[in-house]
Write a protein that holds these residues in place. Structure first.
Motif, short mmCIF file in Angstrom:
data_model
loop_
_atom_site.label_atom_id
_atom_site.label_comp_id
_atom_site.label_asym_id
_atom_site.label_seq_id
_atom_site.Cartn_x
_atom_site.Cartn_y
_atom_site.Cartn_z
N THR A 128 1.84 -4.17 4.38
CA THR A 128 1.64 -4.62 5.79
C THR A 128 1.08 -6.03 6.29
O THR A 128 1.25 -6.64 7.31
CB THR A 128 0.52 -3.68 6.52
N THR A 131 0.71 -1.25 -0.09
CA THR A 131 0.12 -0.15 -0.09
C THR A 131 0.90 1.41 0.07
O THR A 131 0.71 2.25 -0.56
CB THR A 131 -1.10 -0.09 1.16
N ASP A 149 1.53 -6.72 -4.02
CA ASP A 149 0.90 -6.56 -2.67
C ASP A 149 1.46 -7.67 -1.89
O ASP A 149 1.79 -8.85 -2.55
CB ASP A 149 -0.44 -7.13 -3.23
N SER A 150 1.52 -7.41 -0.73
CA SER A 150 2.57 -8.19 0.12
C SER A 150 1.75 -9.86 0.32
O SER A 150 2.39 -10.54 0.87
CB SER A 150 3.01 -8.00 1.60
N SER A 190 2.66 1.24 5.15
CA SER A 190 1.54 2.13 5.52
C SER A 190 0.16 1.26 5.43
O SER A 190 0.02 0.74 4.55
CB SER A 190 1.52 3.34 4.51
N1 LIG Z 1 -1.48 -2.07 3.90
C1 LIG Z 1 -1.10 -2.64 3.12
O1 LIG Z 1 0.15 -2.57 2.68
C2 LIG Z 1 -1.77 -3.89 2.48
C3 LIG Z 1 -1.31 -4.26 1.19
N2 LIG Z 1 -2.22 -4.36 0.45
C4 LIG Z 1 -0.15 -5.15 1.18
O2 LIG Z 1 0.47 -5.22 0.45
O3 LIG Z 1 0.07 -5.90 2.25
#
Ligand SMILES: NC(=O)C[C@H](N)C(=O)O
Length: 162
Positions: free
Chosen positions: A81, A10, A51-52, A105
């Motif tokens: 995250t 994100t 995206d993680s 973030s």
């Molecule tokens: N807040 C985030 O980073 C969630 C995100 N979509 C991730 O790559 O995990």
């Protein structure tokens, strides 16, 4: 010199939409640094942009290889995250004797009210001050790699047992 590895998430404007597709709004970590008129030496490298939830152990292995290859001893990793704690644990277990801080973030880096610049500033300060080990810098706090989990209800990271 601070070495910054970016991996998506994100913080780089990357997120899944509700219907399963991936959206990307192309936020550059460098843009945040330039806006803050920072004055320290750094190198930035995009290792992957995911995206993680899509990050695999092969991706983590690639990160580890890059950490081992570089002479830099202060390394910042920007990361989504959802699985930031998994990556912190993966790297932390290896005892690499470098100060490595992971940061992400909760609000899209492209959004006006994003927490990205605050989190990045806090992480950049921390990577310069902390002793060698692996940490997550989120919610204005530093977490050790082996004592952190994400509370999905509050969107905050916590020490285990808290
Ligand atoms: N807040 C985030 O980073 C969630 C995100 N979509 C991730 O790559 O995990």
């Amino acid at each position: 010199m601070i070495l910054i590895f970016t991996t998506g998430g994100t913080i780089e404007g990357l997120d899944y939409t509700d219907d399963g597709g991936i959206t990307s709004s192309n936020v550059g970590i460098e843009d945040f640094l330039n806006k803050a008129n920072i004055d320290f030496e750094y190198t930035i490298e995009s290792v992957f942009k995911k995206d993680s939830r899509a990050i695999t152990n092969d991706d983590r292995e690639l990160l580890v290889r890059k950490i081992k290859e570089t002479n830099a001893t202060k390394i910042l990793i920007t990361h989504g995250t959802f699985t930031i704690e998994d990556t912190a644990k993966y790297i932390g277990k290896l005892n690499l004797n470098k100060t490595i801080v992971l940061v992400g973030s909760f609000i899209l880096g492209s959004s006006a009210d994003t927490d990205a610049p605050f989190n990045l500033g806090y992480a950049i300060s921390s990577v310069q001050l902390l002793k060698p080990d692996v940490y997550i810098a989120m919610n204005g706090q530093i977490f050790d790699w082996n004592n952190v989990s994400k509370n999905l209800e509050t969107n905050k990271f916590e020490r285990n047992g808290k």
